[in-house]
Design a protein around this motif. Structure first.
Motif, PDB file in Angstrom:
ATOM      1  N   ASP A   2      38.126  49.456  29.155  1.00  0.00           N
ATOM      2  CA  ASP A   2      39.084  48.537  28.549  1.00  0.00           C
ATOM      3  C   ASP A   2      40.182  48.171  29.541  1.00  0.00           C
ATOM      4  N   LYS A   3      40.711  49.167  30.245  1.00  0.00           N
ATOM      5  CA  LYS A   3      41.777  48.932  31.204  1.00  0.00           C
ATOM      6  C   LYS A   3      41.302  48.011  32.323  1.00  0.00           C
ATOM      7  N   ARG A   4      40.151  48.323  32.895  1.00  0.00           N
ATOM      8  CA  ARG A   4      39.621  47.504  33.993  1.00  0.00           C
ATOM      9  C   ARG A   4      39.353  46.086  33.526  1.00  0.00           C
ATOM     10  N   GLY A   5      38.750  45.944  32.359  1.00  0.00           N
ATOM     11  CA  GLY A   5      38.440  44.614  31.846  1.00  0.00           C
ATOM     12  C   GLY A   5      39.694  43.782  31.623  1.00  0.00           C
ATOM     13  N   LEU A   6      40.725  44.406  31.055  1.00  0.00           N
ATOM     14  CA  LEU A   6      41.974  43.677  30.800  1.00  0.00           C
ATOM     15  C   LEU A   6      42.675  43.275  32.097  1.00  0.00           C
ATOM     16  N   VAL A   7      42.739  44.194  33.049  1.00  0.00           N
ATOM     17  CA  VAL A   7      43.397  43.883  34.315  1.00  0.00           C
ATOM     18  C   VAL A   7      42.650  42.774  35.043  1.00  0.00           C
ATOM     19  N   LEU A   8      41.325  42.882  35.101  1.00  0.00           N
ATOM     20  CA  LEU A   8      40.544  41.864  35.809  1.00  0.00           C
ATOM     21  C   LEU A   8      40.596  40.523  35.091  1.00  0.00           C
ATOM     22  N   ALA A   9      40.568  40.533  33.770  1.00  0.00           N
ATOM     23  CA  ALA A   9      40.665  39.276  33.026  1.00  0.00           C
ATOM     24  C   ALA A   9      42.029  38.622  33.244  1.00  0.00           C
ATOM     25  N   GLY A  10      43.088  39.428  33.280  1.00  0.00           N
ATOM     26  CA  GLY A  10      44.422  38.888  33.542  1.00  0.00           C
ATOM     27  C   GLY A  10      44.528  38.300  34.943  1.00  0.00           C
ATOM     28  N   ALA A  11      43.977  39.018  35.922  1.00  0.00           N
ATOM     29  CA  ALA A  11      43.993  38.508  37.299  1.00  0.00           C
ATOM     30  C   ALA A  11      43.195  37.211  37.394  1.00  0.00           C
ATOM     31  N   ASP A  12      42.071  37.173  36.731  1.00  0.00           N
ATOM     32  CA  ASP A  12      41.249  35.957  36.731  1.00  0.00           C
ATOM     33  C   ASP A  12      42.014  34.780  36.126  1.00  0.00           C
ATOM     34  N   ARG A  13      42.696  35.028  35.024  1.00  0.00           N
ATOM     35  CA  ARG A  13      43.452  33.959  34.364  1.00  0.00           C
ATOM     36  C   ARG A  13      44.556  33.413  35.270  1.00  0.00           C
ATOM     37  N   VAL A  14      45.279  34.320  35.925  1.00  0.00           N
ATOM     38  CA  VAL A  14      46.350  33.894  36.831  1.00  0.00           C
ATOM     39  C   VAL A  14      45.770  33.052  37.966  1.00  0.00           C
ATOM     40  N   MET A  15      44.654  33.499  38.517  1.00  0.00           N
ATOM     41  CA  MET A  15      44.055  32.774  39.636  1.00  0.00           C
ATOM     42  C   MET A  15      43.537  31.403  39.212  1.00  0.00           C
ATOM     43  N   ARG A  16      42.963  31.324  38.033  1.00  0.00           N
ATOM     44  CA  ARG A  16      42.493  30.022  37.538  1.00  0.00           C
ATOM     45  C   ARG A  16      43.672  29.070  37.296  1.00  0.00           C
ATOM     46  N   GLU A  17      44.767  29.597  36.747  1.00  0.00           N
ATOM     47  CA  GLU A  17      45.946  28.772  36.500  1.00  0.00           C
ATOM     48  C   GLU A  17      46.548  28.275  37.809  1.00  0.00           C
ATOM     49  N   MET A  18      46.625  29.147  38.798  1.00  0.00           N
ATOM     50  CA  MET A  18      47.157  28.733  40.097  1.00  0.00           C
ATOM     51  C   MET A  18      46.282  27.651  40.721  1.00  0.00           C
ATOM     52  N   THR A  19      44.995  27.808  40.619  1.00  0.00           N
ATOM     53  CA  THR A  19      44.075  26.801  41.151  1.00  0.00           C
ATOM     54  C   THR A  19      44.281  25.472  40.441  1.00  0.00           C
ATOM     55  N   ALA A  20      44.421  25.513  39.127  1.00  0.00           N
ATOM     56  CA  ALA A  20      44.609  24.285  38.355  1.00  0.00           C
ATOM     57  C   ALA A  20      45.939  23.603  38.703  1.00  0.00           C
ATOM     58  N   ILE A  21      46.974  24.385  38.911  1.00  0.00           N
ATOM     59  CA  ILE A  21      48.294  23.825  39.227  1.00  0.00           C
ATOM     60  C   ILE A  21      48.278  23.105  40.568  1.00  0.00           C
ATOM     61  N   PHE A  22      47.636  23.712  41.563  1.00  0.00           N
ATOM     62  CA  PHE A  22      47.676  23.157  42.912  1.00  0.00           C
ATOM     63  C   PHE A  22      46.410  22.412  43.318  1.00  0.00           C
ATOM     64  N   LYS A  23      45.555  22.072  42.352  1.00  0.00           N
ATOM     65  CA  LYS A  23      44.276  21.450  42.697  1.00  0.00           C
ATOM     66  C   LYS A  23      44.435  20.080  43.358  1.00  0.00           C
ATOM     67  N   ASP A  24      45.508  19.362  43.066  1.00  0.00           N
ATOM     68  CA  ASP A  24      45.698  18.028  43.623  1.00  0.00           C
ATOM     69  C   ASP A  24      46.469  18.039  44.937  1.00  0.00           C
ATOM     70  N   ASP A  25      46.853  19.198  45.430  1.00  0.00           N
ATOM     71  CA  ASP A  25      47.631  19.293  46.660  1.00  0.00           C
ATOM     72  C   ASP A  25      46.790  20.001  47.734  1.00  0.00           C
ATOM     73  N   PRO A  26      46.110  19.224  48.591  1.00  0.00           N
ATOM     74  CA  PRO A  26      45.179  19.818  49.545  1.00  0.00           C
ATOM     75  C   PRO A  26      45.826  20.757  50.561  1.00  0.00           C
ATOM     76  N   GLN A  27      47.114  20.609  50.836  1.00  0.00           N
ATOM     77  CA  GLN A  27      47.745  21.486  51.813  1.00  0.00           C
ATOM     78  C   GLN A  27      47.845  22.925  51.317  1.00  0.00           C
ATOM     79  N   PHE A  28      47.793  23.117  49.981  1.00  0.00           N
ATOM     80  CA  PHE A  28      47.881  24.457  49.423  1.00  0.00           C
ATOM     81  C   PHE A  28      46.517  25.055  49.077  1.00  0.00           C
ATOM     82  N   ALA A  29      45.472  24.263  49.106  1.00  0.00           N
ATOM     83  CA  ALA A  29      44.153  24.723  48.656  1.00  0.00           C
ATOM     84  C   ALA A  29      43.669  25.939  49.437  1.00  0.00           C
ATOM     85  N   GLU A  30      43.642  25.851  50.746  1.00  0.00           N
ATOM     86  CA  GLU A  30      43.125  26.966  51.548  1.00  0.00           C
ATOM     87  C   GLU A  30      44.019  28.204  51.481  1.00  0.00           C
ATOM     88  N   PRO A  31      45.359  28.067  51.629  1.00  0.00           N
ATOM     89  CA  PRO A  31      46.190  29.274  51.515  1.00  0.00           C
ATOM     90  C   PRO A  31      46.081  29.943  50.144  1.00  0.00           C
TER      91      PRO A  31
END
Length: 179
Positions: free
Chosen positions: A131-160
């Motif tokens: 349960d702990k691992r699943g919750l932590v990994l799901a939270g990390a995944d959500r944050v990473m997906r949100e960050m990708t969505a926020i900066f998807k239109d700005d190519p200078q930030f894509a690689e970093p």
């Protein structure tokens, strides 16, 4: 099972196979190796999300079941718990009916009860860890997906951002694997 033919003429049995063909060869191989050795489909799905997997959890779950045989440790442990509980009940009845001497029966009963408690403790620990691992990994995944969505239109930030997400994923997974 449905098949899909790509514009290249290649036939795919699953959406995951099609997605894997879009990845660089090294990423695809790393993902397949991870999927083979990781017992948790949730962890596999989260790692796929890091690699921009656009499909559903169900598609990934079916693909994992089709490609890699996973041992269901929780199910095995629960069946052992049920069997031990049954053995304890039978032994108590045998002691009560006189089929087994009381002194021998009590020793065997104590050993079985100790083993049952150990199995229950292991099952509880396994559930908490999963349960702990699943919750932590799901939270990390959500944050990473949100960050990708926020900066998807700005190519200078894509690689970093991609490099940072891969570093965070490696660190989080390493910390969870070692705990």
């Amino acid at each position: 099972m449905t098949t899909k033919t790509a514009s290249t003429g290649k036939v795919y049995l699953t959406y995951v196979d099609q997605w894997l063909d879009t990845l660089p060869a090294a990423d695809s191989e790393d993902f397949k190796e991870f999927a083979e050795v990781t017992p948790s489909i949730i962890e596999i799905w989260v790692y796929a999300g890091i690699l921009q997997y656009p499909g559903t959890f169900n598609d990934m779950g079916r693909w994992v079941k089709m490609k890699y045989k996973k041992l269901n440790r929780r199910e095995i442990l629960n069946s052992e718990i049920a069997a031990l509980h049954s053995d304890i009940q039978e032994l108590r009845m045998a002691i009560t009916s006189g089929e087994v001497k009381a002194d021998n029966g009590c020793q065997r009963l104590a050993a079985l009860e100790k083993e049952l408690r150990s199995h229950i403790e292991t099952s509880d620990k396994m559930n908490r860890t999963t349960d702990k691992r699943g919750l932590v990994l799901a939270g990390a995944d959500r944050v990473m997906r949100e960050m990708t969505a926020i900066f998807k239109d700005d190519p200078q930030f894509a690689e970093p951002i991609e490099n940072a997400m891969n570093a965070v994923w490696a660190k989080v997974y390493s910390e969870l694997s070692n705990s």
